[in-house]
Design a protein around this motif. Structure first.
Motif, PDB file in Angstrom:
ATOM      1  N   ASN A 124       0.834  -1.208   0.000  1.00 43.60           N
ATOM      2  CA  ASN A 124       0.000   0.000   0.000  1.00 43.60           C
ATOM      3  C   ASN A 124       0.866   1.255   0.000  1.00 43.60           C
ATOM      4  O   ASN A 124       2.020   1.256   0.437  1.00 43.60           O
ATOM      5  N   MET A 164      -4.475  14.277  -3.130  1.00 44.46           N
ATOM      6  CA  MET A 164      -5.826  14.813  -3.147  1.00 44.46           C
ATOM      7  C   MET A 164      -6.063  15.505  -1.804  1.00 44.46           C
ATOM      8  O   MET A 164      -6.015  14.873  -0.745  1.00 44.46           O
ATOM      9  N   SER A 178     -12.668  19.026  -2.736  1.00 50.64           N
ATOM     10  CA  SER A 178     -11.419  18.305  -3.021  1.00 50.64           C
ATOM     11  C   SER A 178     -10.603  19.062  -4.051  1.00 50.64           C
ATOM     12  O   SER A 178     -11.132  19.792  -4.896  1.00 50.64           O
ATOM     13  N   GLN A 202      -4.619  12.919   0.981  1.00 52.11           N
ATOM     14  CA  GLN A 202      -4.464  11.511   0.617  1.00 52.11           C
ATOM     15  C   GLN A 202      -3.429  11.379  -0.489  1.00 52.11           C
ATOM     16  O   GLN A 202      -3.427  12.151  -1.457  1.00 52.11           O
ATOM     17  N   SER A 203      -2.531  10.390  -0.362  1.00 49.35           N
ATOM     18  CA  SER A 203      -1.546  10.102  -1.417  1.00 49.35           C
ATOM     19  C   SER A 203      -2.155   9.144  -2.436  1.00 49.35           C
ATOM     20  O   SER A 203      -2.904   8.231  -2.069  1.00 49.35           O
ATOM     21  N   ARG A 204      -1.777   9.363  -3.722  1.00 52.03           N
ATOM     22  CA  ARG A 204      -2.309   8.512  -4.783  1.00 52.03           C
ATOM     23  C   ARG A 204      -1.240   8.198  -5.819  1.00 52.03           C
ATOM     24  O   ARG A 204      -0.284   8.954  -6.007  1.00 52.03           O
ATOM     25  N   SER A 205      -1.444   7.047  -6.485  1.00 52.53           N
ATOM     26  CA  SER A 205      -0.581   6.627  -7.596  1.00 52.53           C
ATOM     27  C   SER A 205      -1.455   5.930  -8.639  1.00 52.53           C
ATOM     28  O   SER A 205      -2.219   5.017  -8.295  1.00 52.53           O
ATOM     29  N   ASP A 206      -1.329   6.364  -9.891  1.00 50.79           N
ATOM     30  CA  ASP A 206      -2.209   5.831 -10.941  1.00 50.79           C
ATOM     31  C   ASP A 206      -1.708   4.532 -11.557  1.00 50.79           C
ATOM     32  O   ASP A 206      -2.476   3.843 -12.234  1.00 50.79           O
ATOM     33  N   GLU A 209      -3.226   2.183  -9.321  1.00 50.87           N
ATOM     34  CA  GLU A 209      -4.399   2.787  -8.713  1.00 50.87           C
ATOM     35  C   GLU A 209      -4.362   2.674  -7.187  1.00 50.87           C
ATOM     36  O   GLU A 209      -5.310   2.231  -6.541  1.00 50.87           O
ATOM     37  N   LYS A 210      -3.274   3.092  -6.660  1.00 46.36           N
ATOM     38  CA  LYS A 210      -3.114   3.041  -5.213  1.00 46.36           C
ATOM     39  C   LYS A 210      -3.659   4.309  -4.566  1.00 46.36           C
ATOM     40  O   LYS A 210      -3.498   5.415  -5.083  1.00 46.36           O
ATOM     41  N   LYS A 211      -4.281   4.154  -3.421  1.00 42.54           N
ATOM     42  CA  LYS A 211      -4.793   5.254  -2.622  1.00 42.54           C
ATOM     43  C   LYS A 211      -4.425   5.003  -1.163  1.00 42.54           C
ATOM     44  O   LYS A 211      -4.712   3.924  -0.634  1.00 42.54           O
ATOM     45  N   SER A 212      -3.840   5.985  -0.558  1.00 42.52           N
ATOM     46  CA  SER A 212      -3.430   5.827   0.842  1.00 42.52           C
ATOM     47  C   SER A 212      -4.580   6.207   1.773  1.00 42.52           C
ATOM     48  O   SER A 212      -5.637   6.699   1.343  1.00 42.52           O
TER      49      SER A 212
END
Length: 364
Positions: A124, A164, A178, A202-206, A209-212
């Motif tokens: 994650n 985000m 947001s 919130q941290s994200r990676s495409d 499609e990871k969302k912290s």
């Protein structure tokens, strides 16, 4: 036929002896950023009395696991009593691995449980390591620190991430707003002045499609919108004007008083007497300099003639002016050039001084 039956019995006996323990349940990896922990459940009520259970974890790269032949498993955790094993330092973030786990108590062991794990895909993404909110001129400046990997490195070095930002007024029934930001600073605009807003990031990676998880909530009150009210501008103007006028008067008063002190100290309105000024001038630097220039000449003492006049009272004789006019002879005699002394009485035996010859008297 007997030999085959005997072999089956032996194998069953060996299996029942070596596989007497149940296998661990719910085996999974909990990975965040670059920290990976293998966890599992164990039915403690099935544990035999007076027997201790130990767990062993091993790993192997997936490409070697797919190869035929004997597999060389590497030890991660050996004979541990707990139900978790940290293997963060054993695997690479971009690699693919197989992990296996079993329980053991004395000579009894459980079957191996094998799972596949890829950190880049399965781990994650963690939330921002720190979020700071500062109020500036009616806006909120949100500073976001990257999620941190091991060895104090940013996760941006391993994958592309963005954030985000979610914010809302700290009132009941307020709606969330947001904002997507790929930099470490986000500016929240269009906010109401002197209002408390709360922020989470919130941290994200495409790529996968990871969302912290969201960061802890941070609440800050906004200030004014940066525009100074008209009444405040007028008040500041008059205050500045009053301070300037007062400062000018104070400076003028100080200069005037200083001028008066200097004037009355060095240039008094009264004059010293001339004789005192002459004495003072003799001791001035210019006078001493003049004396030095004339030291080769003879020094002369200069004196001034002083006339002393005393008041004299003149007593006038009671002779009238008419008598003087009617007695020209006496006046002539009195003013004549004879130097003798005459007597006014004949034959009085007075002293006859030497004077003019007697002929002059007879001729007369």
């Amino acid at each position: 036929m007997m030999s085959a039956s005997l072999l089956v019995v032996i194998l069953i006996h060996i299996y029942t002896v070596t596989a007497k323990l149940p296998e661990p349940q719910n085996v999974n990896v909990q990975g965040v950023n670059t920290r990976y922990i293998l966890k599992w459940d164990w039915e403690w009520d099935q544990q035999p009395a007076n027997k201790s259970i130990r767990f062993t974890v091993e790993y192997i790269p997936s490409y070697k696991y797919e190869m035929k032949g004997k597999k060389e498993w590497r030890m991660v955790c050996e004979k541990i009593p707990g139900t978790q094993c940290d293997f963060s330092e054993k695997v690479n973030y971009f690699g693919m691995f197989h992990l296996r786990l079993r329980a053991k108590s004395g000579r009894e062991t459980s079957p191996w449980v094998i799972i596949e794990f890829c950190a880049e895909k399965d781990a994650n993404l963690g939330p921002p390591s720190k979020v700071n909110v500062i109020s500036k001129k009616g806006m909120l400046e949100v500073s976001i620190a990257d999620p941190m990997a091991s060895e104090n490195k940013s996760m941006r070095e391993l994958q592309k991430i963005y954030f985000m930002v979610v914010y809302w007024k700290n009132t009941s029934g307020a709606k969330n707003v947001s904002l997507i930001e790929d930099k470490n600073v986000a500016i929240l605009m269009g906010l109401e002045p002197w209002t408390v807003y709360c922020v989470q990031v919130q941290s994200r990676s495409d790529y996968y499609e990871k969302k912290s998880l969201f960061s802890p909530m941070v609440c800050t009150q906004t200030t004014d919108d940066g525009h100074t009210p008209l009444w405040l501008i007028i008040l500041i103007f008059f205050l500045t004007l009053a301070l300037s006028f007062g400062g000018t008067l104070l400076c003028s008063f100080i200069v005037f008083q200083t001028y008066r002190v200097i004037k009355y100290t060095f240039f008094p309105f009264y004059q010293l007497p001339d004789n005192i000024q002459e004495c003072l001038n003799e001791f001035t630097p210019m006078a001493q300099y003049a004396v030095l220039l004339s030291k080769d000449k003879e020094m002369e003492l200069c004196c001034e003639k002083v006339n002393i006049v005393s008041e004299v009272t003149h007593e006038h004789s009671p002779i009238s002016e008419t008598a003087l006019e009617t007695d020209p002879v006496n006046h002539y005699r009195q003013n004549s050039g004879d130097s003798g002394v005459y007597s006014s009485e004949d034959g009085s035996g007075g002293v006859v001084g030497t004077g003019a010859p007697p002929e002059t008297a007879g001729e007369e």
